[in-house]
Design a protein around this motif. Structure first.
Motif, short mmCIF file in Angstrom:
data_model
loop_
_atom_site.label_atom_id
_atom_site.label_comp_id
_atom_site.label_asym_id
_atom_site.label_seq_id
_atom_site.Cartn_x
_atom_site.Cartn_y
_atom_site.Cartn_z
N MET A 1 0.83 -1.21 0.00
CA MET A 1 0.00 0.00 0.00
C MET A 1 0.86 1.26 0.00
O MET A 1 0.57 2.22 -0.73
CB MET A 1 -0.93 0.00 1.22
N ARG A 2 1.93 1.27 0.79
CA ARG A 2 2.82 2.44 0.81
C ARG A 2 3.45 2.66 -0.56
O ARG A 2 3.58 3.80 -1.03
CB ARG A 2 3.88 2.27 1.89
N GLY B 1 0.85 9.39 -6.35
CA GLY B 1 0.98 10.83 -6.17
C GLY B 1 -0.30 11.45 -5.63
O GLY B 1 -0.87 10.97 -4.66
N ASP B 2 -0.77 12.51 -6.31
CA ASP B 2 -1.96 13.24 -5.84
C ASP B 2 -3.26 12.71 -6.44
O ASP B 2 -4.34 13.24 -6.15
CB ASP B 2 -1.82 14.73 -6.17
N ALA B 3 -3.17 11.70 -7.27
CA ALA B 3 -4.38 11.17 -7.91
C ALA B 3 -5.27 10.48 -6.88
O ALA B 3 -4.78 9.92 -5.91
CB ALA B 3 -4.00 10.18 -9.01
N PRO B 4 -6.60 10.52 -7.06
CA PRO B 4 -7.51 9.82 -6.15
C PRO B 4 -7.18 8.33 -6.10
O PRO B 4 -6.85 7.73 -7.13
CB PRO B 4 -8.89 10.08 -6.76
N PHE B 5 -7.31 7.74 -4.92
CA PHE B 5 -6.90 6.34 -4.72
C PHE B 5 -7.62 5.38 -5.66
O PHE B 5 -6.98 4.61 -6.40
CB PHE B 5 -7.15 5.94 -3.26
#
Length: 292
Positions: free
Chosen positions: A117-118, A125-129
């Motif tokens: 997960m990490r 990055g900043d994209a939605p999960f």
């Protein structure tokens, strides 16, 4: 692998069908990890005469094999054992070893899931999960996350099955837990199979990226018009792009060549995953005739 062996031993001692399913699951996971390593190694082979676009799709093939193995061996055998145990229930002996092994397995699987997960969070990055998980073209990331999450869910189901079977003296519940684990594995494997199949048969980039690529082309001052790009993923970080570009009638051949270089440079600057670009350049001439 040692966890799988331990689970097999405890399943044999206690007679737990759910523990046997977990042992099968752990064995399949070990094999899957080896297959993914093979796929990663093969995908890095350089291009040659027989494979001019490289071996990036090897990773998609081996990911498909992992999903098939998870579905057939993991899900199929676990479901079969569950049904067999439900039809011929066997009383559990001492369940304590089941709890100990399942608890240790949860610790190890939880640690593995945390590491995966990490790594995924750093990658997205900043994209939605959920959007990144759906759109990623790296099957190793999706497969590892899916397998670890499924393993944790399977361990919980197995523990509940063992507890309920022993607590209410209903061994059929242990078989039901095994069947549920098998169905869970089959469902996750089916999703992985669909994703691998899509990538193997030549999945292109998403529409937003395609529109952005076309806009880059049309923004060049020498370009009169451009069609939507034809694209295909050659690997997790490799995209093939072909473009049909029409230049202004007053553009010379040298000006068109310079525009092609600018377009390629601008595309790669914005989308570094685009590894190969093929542009069919058309010079508009008098009348409706074109020169390519």
């Amino acid at each position: 692998m040692s966890i799988a062996v331990t689970k097999f031993i405890v399943a044999g001692v206690t007679g737990s069908s759910a523990m046997l399913s977990e042992a099968i699951h752990s064995t399949v996971d070990t094999g899957n990890e080896l297959l993914l390593l093979v796929g990663m190694a093969r995908s890095r082979l350089p291009a040659d005469a027989m494979h001019p676009f490289g071996y990036g799709k090897e990773l998609y093939f081996w990911s498909l094999m992992v999903a098939v193995l998870l579905f057939g061996v993991g899900g199929g055998i676990s479901a079969y054992e569950g049904v067999r145990h439900m039809r011929n229930p066997v009383l559990l002996t001492d369940p304590h070893w089941n709890y100990i092994v399942l608890g240790l397995a949860m610790v190890f699987e939880g640690a593995s899931f945390g590491i995966a997960m990490r790594a995924f969070l750093r990658q997205k990055g900043d994209a939605p999960f959920w959007r990144e998980l759906r759109d990623t073209k790296d099957p190793t990331t999706v497969t590892v996350l899916a397998e670890d999450a499924t393993a944790l869910a399977g361990l919980v189901i197995a523990a509940l099955g063992v507890y309920a079977s022993h607590r209410w003296d209903m061994p059929v519940l242990d078989g039901a837990a095994s069947l549920l684990i098998g169905l869970l594995l089959a469902a996750v494997a089916s999703l992985l199979i669909l994703e691998s199949r899509s990538l193997l048969v030549g999945e292109g980039i998403d529409r937003d990226m395609a529109v952005a690529l076309r806009q880059i082309v049309q923004d060049d001052p020498a370009v009169q018009s451009a069609g939507m790009p034809l694209t295909m993923h050659l690997g997790p970080d490799e995209v093939l792009v072909t473009l049909d570009v029409r230049f202004h009638p007053e553009s010379s051949a040298n000006e068109a060549a310079g525009a092609v270089e600018r377009i390629e440079r601008n595309i790669r600057a914005r989308f570094p995953q685009v590894s190969r670009i093929y542009i069919e350049a058309r010079l508009m001439m008098a009348g409706s005739r074109t020169v390519t």
